[in-house]
Write an enzyme that holds these catalytic residues in place. Structure first.
Site: not given
Ligand code: BMP
Length: 255
Positions: A85, A141, A206, A210, A230
């Site tokens: 980022k 997200s 993303p 989770a 996750r």
């Molecule tokens: P998870 O599926 O465990 O929530 O992980 C999502 C991943 O994507 C994490 O590495 C987080 O830092 C990244 N991420 C996110 O969740 N939302 C965004 O808007 C941008 C991201 O990079």
């Protein structure tokens, strides 16, 4: 081969749109390294790429640490994305991107809030020099995303009010980004961004599982790739979970 083409080929070969966010919980560095490789080996048949974040770069370091995971992913035929980022002044941004590309990463994620001139321009330049990718954050997200990406701002060209993320989607196109991140938790935002980008800049989404995002809603709205962390890495059986997420995603695409 350009980053976009690499992703396209990998997605076709694996019949998967799932990018594994390899966010392992804190552990000893030596454990993290071996657990990362084990995880990749297990889920490899069901994913098209891997995304690495500070969960691994901070404890392991880049060269001789995370670089080994990137090489391992490449040996398995998987592109590797660095979720750093990037969000600083241009000369610092260039250094960040250059280090990650030199460590082997195929793309970096960057924040458009810093703008082009003396902001992300040097990142796009080094990406071009090294034939790598830049993925822009367009709408994150999490809940607080609304306070930044969702605010209404004046479009400097038209002087009319516009949602910030719509301007970022337009920048993704005009700056030549290789991808745009839009949270799966906001399918209506994915739809709005897809209306601007079409298939020219793929949407990386993303927030599945989770964070409450739904696979079908994100894909139907126009997401090309789903970033999942996750839900897979903390699952009792990561391979089975990755397999069923891939199957669900494939089902939506083929419908
Ligand atoms: P998870 O599926 O465990 O929530 O992980 C999502 C991943 O994507 C994490 O590495 C987080 O830092 C990244 N991420 C996110 O969740 N939302 C965004 O808007 C941008 C991201 O990079």
């Amino acid at each position: 081969m350009s980053f976009q083409i690499k992703m396209n080929c990998s997605a076709k070969e694996t019949k998967s749109r799932i990018i594994l966010a390899l966010d392992l919980p804190p552990d000893k560095p030596s454990h993290l390294l071996s657990r990362s490789m084990e995880m990749l080996e297990k889920v490899r048949p069901y994913i098209c790429a891997v995304k690495i974040n500070h969960h691994l770069v901070l404890p392991l370091g880049l060269f001789n640490g995370v670089q080994k995971i990137v090489a391992f992913a490449h040996n398995q035929g998987l592109p590797a994305i660095m979720d750093c980022k990037i969000n600083d002044i241009g000369s610092t941004n260039r250094a960040i991107a250059e280090y990650y590309y030199k460590a082997g990463f195929d793309a970096v994620i960057a924040s458009p809030f810093v703008g082009w001139s003396e902001g992300l321009q040097p990142v796009f330049e080094v990406a071009k020099e090294m034939d790598r990718g830049v993925i822009l954050l367009v709408y994150m997200s999490h809940k607080g995303a609304e306070e930044g990406y969702g605010q209404t701002v004046l479009n400097p060209e038209t002087e009319k009010p516009s949602p910030q993320y719509i301007l970022f989607a337009e920048k993704a196109l005009s700056w030549g980004a290789d991808g745009a991140v839009v949270g799966a938790t906001y399918p209506e935002k994915i739809r709005g961004v897809y209306e601007i980008l079409g298939d020219r800049v793929p949407i990386y989404s993303p927030g599945i599982g989770a964070q409450g995002g739904i696979i079908e809603a994100a894909l139907r709205a126009g997401a090309q790739y789903l970033i999942v962390g996750r839900a897979i890495v903390l699952a009792e059986n990561p391979a089975e979970t990755a397999k069923s997420i891939r199957a669900l995603a494939q089902g939506c695409v083929e419908k």
